[in-house]
Motif scaffolding. Structure first.
Motif: not given
Ligand code: NAD
Length: 277
Positions: A31, A101, A29, A170, A202, A51, A204
Motif C-alpha cells: 500500500i 503506514n 512495497s 492486531y 489486500t 522502509d 500484499t
Molecule cells: P507490505 O508488507 O507490503 O508493506 C509494509 C511495509 O512496511 C513493507 O515494505 C515493510 O518492509 C515495512 N516495514 C515493516 N516493518 C517495518 C519496520 N519495523 N521498519 C521499517 N519498515 C517496516 O504490507 P501492506 O499490506 O502494504 O501494509 C501496509 C499497511 O497496511 C500496514 O499498516 C497494514 O497493517 C495495513 N493494512 C494491510 C491490509 C492488507 O490486507 N494487506 C489490510 C488493512 C491494513
C-alpha cells in the motif's frame, strides 16, 4: 537551498498534489508503495520513502530518480523519522504530507495461542512497529507540517472497527489507530489535518512478527486462496490491490479537496460495514 527546493508549492506540474512533498513509511512495497507512486503521478515534487527493505527502496528510487529519496531504517527508531523529515527539508524545501503506514500482521493468532511471555514479546514488537512507529513519525513531522499547514494520514484497517480481520493484538492495535487519529486531529488543529484510511483484505506481502517466527511469512503467500477467501467475505466480492486504496490518500492529502476533513477514517474495504447495517 537547492533548485528543487525552490520549486516546492509552485510547481508547474498539474495534479491534485502539484508541488507537494510527502514522507511515507513502509513505502518499499504494498500500500505504501502504491501511495508513493500515485503521489508522484499527482504532481508531488518529491516523496521521502522510509522502509527497512533496502532492495524495495532501491527499485523505487531507480524508477523515479530524484523525486524519490529513500531512507532505509526501522520505524521503531525515532532517529529514522527525524532523518526522513530532514531529507524532505533539505532535498525538497519542506514537508506537506506524512503517511504513517509501515506495519506487521499477527496472522489472526487467538489469545489461546500464546504463552504469557510470547504474548508480551509479540505485543511489544507489533505495537512498537504499528503504533510507536506512527507516533514517532508524527512527532518528527509535526513542526514541519505546522509550518506548511500540512496533514497526516495513517493506515488503519478494517480491523480498526471490526473483529475477525486479525488476531487480538492486531485488532487492538488497529483500533488504537482510530484513537491516535482523533486525538492528534484535535491536538494539531487548526494547522494540521489528521486522518486515516482503512483498507480491507489486500493482496500484499504484509509480514508477521519475528517474535512468532513470522518475519518471513507473507499474507499473500498463496494469492489465489487469499483472493477466494476475501472475495467470499466482502460485498464487492474482490480482494483489493494496493492501488485500489491510493486515491483516498490523494484525496485526504489534497488541500483543495479535503480542506475541511480531519479526525476521520475513510474505509476502503469492499463494503464490510454494509453487512452489519
Ligand atoms: P507490505 O508488507 O507490503 O508493506 C509494509 C511495509 O512496511 C513493507 O515494505 C515493510 O518492509 C515495512 N516495514 C515493516 N516493518 C517495518 C519496520 N519495523 N521498519 C521499517 N519498515 C517496516 O504490507 P501492506 O499490506 O502494504 O501494509 C501496509 C499497511 O497496511 C500496514 O499498516 C497494514 O497493517 C495495513 N493494512 C494491510 C491490509 C492488507 O490486507 N494487506 C489490510 C488493512 C491494513
Amino acid at each position: 537551498m537547492n533548485t528543487r527546493a525552490l520549486e516546492r508549492g509552485a510547481s508547474s506540474s498539474s495534479g491534485w498534489l502539484a508541488g507537494q512533498v510527502a514522507v511515507i513509511t513502509g513505502a518499499a512495497s504494498g500500500i505504501g508503495r502504491a501511495v508513493a507512486e500515485r503521489y508522484l503521478e499527482e504532481g508531488a515534487l518529491g516523496v521521502v520513502c522510509v522502509d527497512a527493505d533496502r532492495a524495495g527502496l532501491d527499485e523505487l528510487a531507480r524508477e523515479h530518480g530524484s523525486r524519490v529519496e529513500p531512507v532505509i531504517g526501522d520505524v521503531r527508531d525515532h532517529a529514522v523519522h527525524e532523518q526522513a523529515v530532514e531529507r524532505a527539508l533539505a532535498s525538497y524545501g519542506g514537508l506537506d504530507v506524512l503517511v504513517g503506514n509501515a506495519g506487521l500482521f499477527d496472522f489472526r493468532r487467538p489469545l489461546r495461542g500464546y504463552t504469557a511471555s510470547a504474548l508480551a514479546a509479540t505485543m511489544d514488537e507489533l505495537f512498537a512497529v504499528n503504533l510507536r512507529g506512527y507516533l514517532y513519525a508524527a512527532m518528527a513531522a509535526r513542526e514541519a507540517l505546522e509550518a506548511a499547514g500540512g496533514c497526516m494520514i495513517f493506515t488503519a484497517s478494517v480491523a480498526s472497527f471490526h473483529a475477525g480481520g486479525g488476531g487480538v493484538l492486531y485488532t487492538m492495535g488497529k483500533h488504537a489507530v482510530v484513537g491516535l487519529v482523533r486525538q492528534l486531529a484535535l491536538e494539531l488543529a487548526p494547522r494540521v489535518r489528521v486522518n486515516g484510511v482503512g483498507p480491507g483484505g489486500t493482496l500484499t506481502g504484509l509480514r508477521g512478527t519475528q517474535t512468532l517466527g513470522h518475519g518471513g511469512r507473507q499474507i499473500d503467500a498463496d494469492p489465489r486462496a487469499f483472493d477466494e477467501r476475501v472475495s467470499a467475505a466482502v460485498p464487492l466480492a474482490f480482494a483489493q490491490r494496493p492501488r485500489d486504496h491510493a486515491g483516498l490518500y490523494v484525496l485526504l492529502a489534497s488541500r483543495d479537496n479535503a480542506r475541511a476533513v480531519t479526525g476521520e477514517i475513510f474505509m476502503s474495504d469492499g463494503g464490510v460495514a454494509a453487512r452489519s447495517i
